[in-house]
Design a protein around this motif. Structure first.
Motif, PDB file in Angstrom:
ATOM      1  N   MET A   1       0.837  -1.213   0.000  1.00 25.83           N
ATOM      2  CA  MET A   1       0.000   0.000   0.000  1.00 25.83           C
ATOM      3  C   MET A   1       0.862   1.249   0.000  1.00 25.83           C
ATOM      4  O   MET A   1       1.846   1.350   0.718  1.00 25.83           O
ATOM      5  CB  MET A   1      -0.900  -0.011   1.240  1.00 25.83           C
ATOM      6  N   ALA A   2       0.462   2.184  -0.827  1.00 28.00           N
ATOM      7  CA  ALA A   2       1.308   3.359  -1.037  1.00 28.00           C
ATOM      8  C   ALA A   2       1.408   4.219   0.208  1.00 28.00           C
ATOM      9  O   ALA A   2       2.424   4.840   0.439  1.00 28.00           O
ATOM     10  CB  ALA A   2       0.758   4.188  -2.200  1.00 28.00           C
ATOM     11  N   ASP A   3       0.352   4.255   1.017  1.00 25.68           N
ATOM     12  CA  ASP A   3       0.383   5.186   2.144  1.00 25.68           C
ATOM     13  C   ASP A   3       0.864   4.534   3.428  1.00 25.68           C
ATOM     14  O   ASP A   3       0.717   5.081   4.494  1.00 25.68           O
ATOM     15  CB  ASP A   3      -0.983   5.859   2.344  1.00 25.68           C
ATOM     16  N   GLU A   4       1.446   3.336   3.300  1.00 24.75           N
ATOM     17  CA  GLU A   4       2.051   2.715   4.475  1.00 24.75           C
ATOM     18  C   GLU A   4       3.441   3.290   4.697  1.00 24.75           C
ATOM     19  O   GLU A   4       4.299   3.165   3.832  1.00 24.75           O
ATOM     20  CB  GLU A   4       2.204   1.209   4.252  1.00 24.75           C
ATOM     21  N   VAL A   5       3.681   3.891   5.837  1.00 26.07           N
ATOM     22  CA  VAL A   5       5.030   4.382   6.108  1.00 26.07           C
ATOM     23  C   VAL A   5       5.858   3.259   6.724  1.00 26.07           C
ATOM     24  O   VAL A   5       7.004   3.038   6.361  1.00 26.07           O
ATOM     25  CB  VAL A   5       4.991   5.606   7.049  1.00 26.07           C
ATOM     26  N   LEU A   6       5.243   2.533   7.622  1.00 23.74           N
ATOM     27  CA  LEU A   6       5.981   1.481   8.327  1.00 23.74           C
ATOM     28  C   LEU A   6       5.165   0.197   8.349  1.00 23.74           C
ATOM     29  O   LEU A   6       3.957   0.219   8.640  1.00 23.74           O
ATOM     30  CB  LEU A   6       6.256   1.938   9.768  1.00 23.74           C
ATOM     31  N   ARG A   7       5.818  -0.899   8.001  1.00 19.85           N
ATOM     32  CA  ARG A   7       5.165  -2.193   8.184  1.00 19.85           C
ATOM     33  C   ARG A   7       6.157  -3.141   8.856  1.00 19.85           C
ATOM     34  O   ARG A   7       7.268  -3.344   8.371  1.00 19.85           O
ATOM     35  CB  ARG A   7       4.687  -2.780   6.864  1.00 19.85           C
ATOM     36  N   VAL A   8       5.763  -3.671   9.982  1.00 20.18           N
ATOM     37  CA  VAL A   8       6.597  -4.591  10.741  1.00 20.18           C
ATOM     38  C   VAL A   8       5.934  -5.958  10.673  1.00 20.18           C
ATOM     39  O   VAL A   8       4.727  -6.078  10.895  1.00 20.18           O
ATOM     40  CB  VAL A   8       6.704  -4.148  12.221  1.00 20.18           C
ATOM     41  N   GLU A   9       6.736  -6.980  10.342  1.00 21.24           N
ATOM     42  CA  GLU A   9       6.175  -8.328  10.238  1.00 21.24           C
ATOM     43  C   GLU A   9       6.982  -9.301  11.084  1.00 21.24           C
ATOM     44  O   GLU A   9       8.177  -9.469  10.869  1.00 21.24           O
ATOM     45  CB  GLU A   9       6.225  -8.812   8.777  1.00 21.24           C
ATOM     46  N   GLY A  10       6.330  -9.899  12.048  1.00 21.19           N
ATOM     47  CA  GLY A  10       6.931 -11.001  12.813  1.00 21.19           C
ATOM     48  C   GLY A  10       8.242 -10.644  13.483  1.00 21.19           C
ATOM     49  O   GLY A  10       9.193 -11.426  13.482  1.00 21.19           O
ATOM     50  N   LEU A  11       8.316  -9.446  14.093  1.00 17.56           N
ATOM     51  CA  LEU A  11       9.580  -8.988  14.659  1.00 17.56           C
ATOM     52  C   LEU A  11       9.870  -9.650  16.011  1.00 17.56           C
ATOM     53  O   LEU A  11       9.018  -9.667  16.907  1.00 17.56           O
ATOM     54  CB  LEU A  11       9.546  -7.470  14.828  1.00 17.56           C
ATOM     55  N   HIS A  12      11.074 -10.198  16.123  1.00 20.27           N
ATOM     56  CA  HIS A  12      11.533 -10.810  17.375  1.00 20.27           C
ATOM     57  C   HIS A  12      12.803 -10.125  17.845  1.00 20.27           C
ATOM     58  O   HIS A  12      13.580  -9.626  17.044  1.00 20.27           O
ATOM     59  CB  HIS A  12      11.841 -12.299  17.177  1.00 20.27           C
ATOM     60  N   LYS A  13      13.006 -10.144  19.172  1.00 20.22           N
ATOM     61  CA  LYS A  13      14.275  -9.648  19.717  1.00 20.22           C
ATOM     62  C   LYS A  13      14.607 -10.441  20.972  1.00 20.22           C
ATOM     63  O   LYS A  13      13.776 -10.579  21.869  1.00 20.22           O
ATOM     64  CB  LYS A  13      14.149  -8.156  20.049  1.00 20.22           C
ATOM     65  N   HIS A  14      15.819 -10.983  20.988  1.00 17.37           N
ATOM     66  CA  HIS A  14      16.322 -11.696  22.167  1.00 17.37           C
ATOM     67  C   HIS A  14      17.450 -10.898  22.795  1.00 17.37           C
ATOM     68  O   HIS A  14      18.272 -10.330  22.089  1.00 17.37           O
ATOM     69  CB  HIS A  14      16.892 -13.062  21.775  1.00 17.37           C
ATOM     70  N   TYR A  15      17.496 -10.872  24.117  1.00 18.10           N
ATOM     71  CA  TYR A  15      18.725 -10.474  24.810  1.00 18.10           C
ATOM     72  C   TYR A  15      19.197 -11.718  25.550  1.00 18.10           C
ATOM     73  O   TYR A  15      18.674 -12.024  26.620  1.00 18.10           O
ATOM     74  CB  TYR A  15      18.478  -9.354  25.825  1.00 18.10           C
ATOM     75  N   GLY A  16      20.157 -12.434  24.977  1.00 15.83           N
ATOM     76  CA  GLY A  16      20.547 -13.712  25.570  1.00 15.83           C
ATOM     77  C   GLY A  16      19.322 -14.607  25.673  1.00 15.83           C
ATOM     78  O   GLY A  16      18.609 -14.806  24.695  1.00 15.83           O
ATOM     79  N   PRO A  17      19.057 -15.109  26.878  1.00 15.19           N
ATOM     80  CA  PRO A  17      17.910 -16.007  27.032  1.00 15.19           C
ATOM     81  C   PRO A  17      16.581 -15.254  27.105  1.00 15.19           C
ATOM     82  O   PRO A  17      15.510 -15.861  27.080  1.00 15.19           O
ATOM     83  CB  PRO A  17      18.198 -16.704  28.372  1.00 15.19           C
ATOM     84  N   LEU A  18      16.644 -13.929  27.200  1.00 15.68           N
ATOM     85  CA  LEU A  18      15.437 -13.135  27.370  1.00 15.68           C
ATOM     86  C   LEU A  18      14.778 -12.879  26.013  1.00 15.68           C
ATOM     87  O   LEU A  18      15.395 -12.292  25.123  1.00 15.68           O
ATOM     88  CB  LEU A  18      15.813 -11.797  28.018  1.00 15.68           C
ATOM     89  N   HIS A  19      13.550 -13.300  25.858  1.00 17.52           N
ATOM     90  CA  HIS A  19      12.826 -13.128  24.601  1.00 17.52           C
ATOM     91  C   HIS A  19      11.928 -11.893  24.737  1.00 17.52           C
ATOM     92  O   HIS A  19      10.827 -11.986  25.252  1.00 17.52           O
ATOM     93  CB  HIS A  19      11.995 -14.388  24.325  1.00 17.52           C
ATOM     94  N   VAL A  20      12.427 -10.736  24.322  1.00 17.51           N
ATOM     95  CA  VAL A  20      11.752  -9.470  24.625  1.00 17.51           C
ATOM     96  C   VAL A  20      10.617  -9.163  23.657  1.00 17.51           C
ATOM     97  O   VAL A  20       9.548  -8.735  24.052  1.00 17.51           O
ATOM     98  CB  VAL A  20      12.759  -8.297  24.637  1.00 17.51           C
ATOM     99  N   LEU A  21      10.870  -9.368  22.378  1.00 14.31           N
ATOM    100  CA  LEU A  21       9.807  -9.195  21.381  1.00 14.31           C
ATOM    101  C   LEU A  21       9.510 -10.561  20.782  1.00 14.31           C
ATOM    102  O   LEU A  21      10.405 -11.254  20.317  1.00 14.31           O
ATOM    103  CB  LEU A  21      10.240  -8.205  20.286  1.00 14.31           C
TER     104      LEU A  21
END
Lengths: 277, 220
Positions: A1-21
């Motif tokens: 879509m043209a008017d989408e500025v940001l699209r995030v899909e399935g974002l994960h983030k780990h800090y070591g064993p910590l699963h933050v996102l």
């Protein structure tokens, strides 16, 4: 879509064993203001920092203005070259809880340095850009002051002007009023509302429910690294569907003034009038 | 009771001035080289690469833990035996004091850069600055203010350290004074003059640094 500025899909983030996102899907359209609520530790600040690559996201994809950020390698992982990230950060402005102004530069210099060094503006052009943006957040008269000579609210408005001077496609606000004395919160929120009215695309992490109610197009409630509930401010703030959202809102509105008591669940809080100083 | 007589120093003032120039030449070279080495060393010690960090740490610990006098002797007396090349006294002294100064300045700069809050890096990166620009426009200017007292201290130390070059007959201030004192049998006056000369050179240095500190302290 043209008017989408940001699209995030399935974002994960780990800090070591910590699963933050744990798999964030989120879309922000042009001109939209989206407020992210959530308890501390729910991952909302981490999400914002990943979107500006101050933290490196793990699995998942981020599209900015229709284009995937980074390059997908054979193994499906995405690599983020430094040069691309610097270019991306110029297009995504960010304002922090602790302002992070450069203390050795005047307010004006703080705003000028990015346009001069990164957008190739001359000193005179950059000064004009700085003046325009400092004016926009109502702090032009402090252009020659150093950060240490300004109140927290004034510093935060300079930080907003600094981000705006790069002419970003969208702005990220990470708890920008949480470090302020209560009487300084209003001036910053008003500057942000003005931005919203000027059509800036904004993703805002805040604990100011009144601001969310009055200014946001959409409210996202995060819990344990996922989006737990999402909807219009009326839906999420006045008629939350999930128990965790209700608990969160209740703990944020335990004590209220008498005229707010009959609003139940929480109603809009009036913003204080703007004070120059 | 000793009868003080400085007259011979005035007669031989060219000799003393030569020595002072020798000291200043060595001091300026080791300060400039030491500062460059220090900046590179600090960058290495704060680098993301474990190899660079190890190289930086190894360098600092090696040169910080060997007396500079030993380093000078080693360069001046051992290098010729090992390589057949005899470095002149100036080269040996300059290399040794530069490496020594570099090791200490690495630590001064590293501590200054490391003391800059993480938020400053966040702020600079959010504007769009890469590592180099963040260093140049945001981190180093602030780090410089913070380390100025420690840097000044190190500068004074380095200038004084040059006097060890007298041991390999490099004609700096102390060596000139030693020759004069032996020739005139007046060690007390000669070494008093050396002390006075160092004070005359270093006091203004401290004063200038103090002025800079006060000027820089005015803001943030």
């Amino acid at each position: 879509m043209a008017d989408e500025v940001l699209r995030v899909e399935g974002l994960h983030k780990h800090y070591g064993p910590l699963h933050v996102l744990r798999g964030i899907d989120l879309t922000v359209r042009r001109g939209e203001a989206v407020v992210i609520l959530g308890a501390s530790g729910s991952g909302k600040s981490t999400l914002l920092r990943c979107l500006n690559f101050l933290e490196m996201p793990g699995a998942g994809r981020i599209h900015l203005e229709g284009r995937l950020v980074g390059r997908e390698a054979r193994d499906g992982r995405i690599r983020y070259p430094n040069r691309e990230l610097s270019a991306l950060r110029m297009r995504v402005g960010m304002v922090f809880q602790q302002f992070n102004l450069f203390p050795h530069m005047t307010a004006e210099r703080n705003v000028m340095i990015g346009p001069m060094k990164l957008r190739g503006l001359s000193e005179a052009e950059a000064r004009r850009v700085a003046a325009a943006n400092l004016e926009k957040v109502g702090i032009l008269e402090k252009a020659r002051s150093y950060p240490a000579q300004l109140s927290g609210g004034q510093q935060q408005r300079v930080a907003i002007a600094r981000a705006l001077a790069m002419e970003p496609s969208m702005m990220l606000f990470d708890e920008v009023t949480s470090a302020l004395d209560p009487e300084l919160v209003g001036e910053v929120l008003l500057a942000m509302r003005q931005l919203r009215e000027d059509g800036m695309t904004m993703l805002i992490v805040t604990h100011e429910l009144g601001f969310a109610y009055n200014v946001a197009d959409r409210v996202v409630f995060m819990e344990h690294g996922v989006i737990h509930e999402e909807g219009t401010p009326q839906q999420v703030l006045l008629n939350p569907q999930r128990p965790r959202t209700r608990d969160f809102l209740r703990s944020h509105t335990l004590f209220r003034l008498p005229e707010q008591m009959h609003d139940d669940p929480p109603g809009p809080f009036a913003l204080t009038t703007r004070e120059q100083g | 009771m000793h009868e003080w007589d400085f007259a011979f120093l005035i007669d031989q003032r060219h000799f003393i001035l030569q020595g002072l120039l020798g000291t200043l030449r060595l001091a300026v070279v080791s300060l400039v080289a030491g500062t460059v080495i220090g900046l590179v060393g600090a960058t290495a010690r704060l680098s993301g690469s474990a190899i660079l960090r190890a190289v930086g740490t190894g360098y600092v610990e090696f040169f910080r833990n060997i007396p500079v006098l030993v380093q000078i002797f080693w360069l001046y007396f051992s290098i010729p035996i090992l390589t057949g090349v005899q470095p002149n006294a100036y080269a040996a002294a300059a290399i040794a004091t530069s490496l020594y100064a570099g090791a200490y300045l690495t630590e001064v700069f590293r501590s200054g850069i490391a003391s800059i809050e993480k938020g400053q890096w966040d702020g600079a990166r959010a504007v769009g600055f890469g590592h180099g620009m963040t260093m140049r426009y945001v981190v180093l200017p602030q780090a410089f203010r913070r380390v100025l007292p420690a840097f000044t201290n190190q500068v004074l130390e380095i200038v004084k350290t040059t006097s060890v070059a007298s041991t390999i007959a490099y004609a700096e201030l102390l060596y000139s004074a030693k020759l004069l004192s032996e020739q005139e049998f007046r060690p007390i006056e000669a070494y008093t003059a050396v002390g006075a000369a160092f004070i005359l050179v270093l006091l203004p240095t401290s004063a200038i640094a103090g002025m800079m500190e006060r000027r820089l302290a005015r803001h943030g």
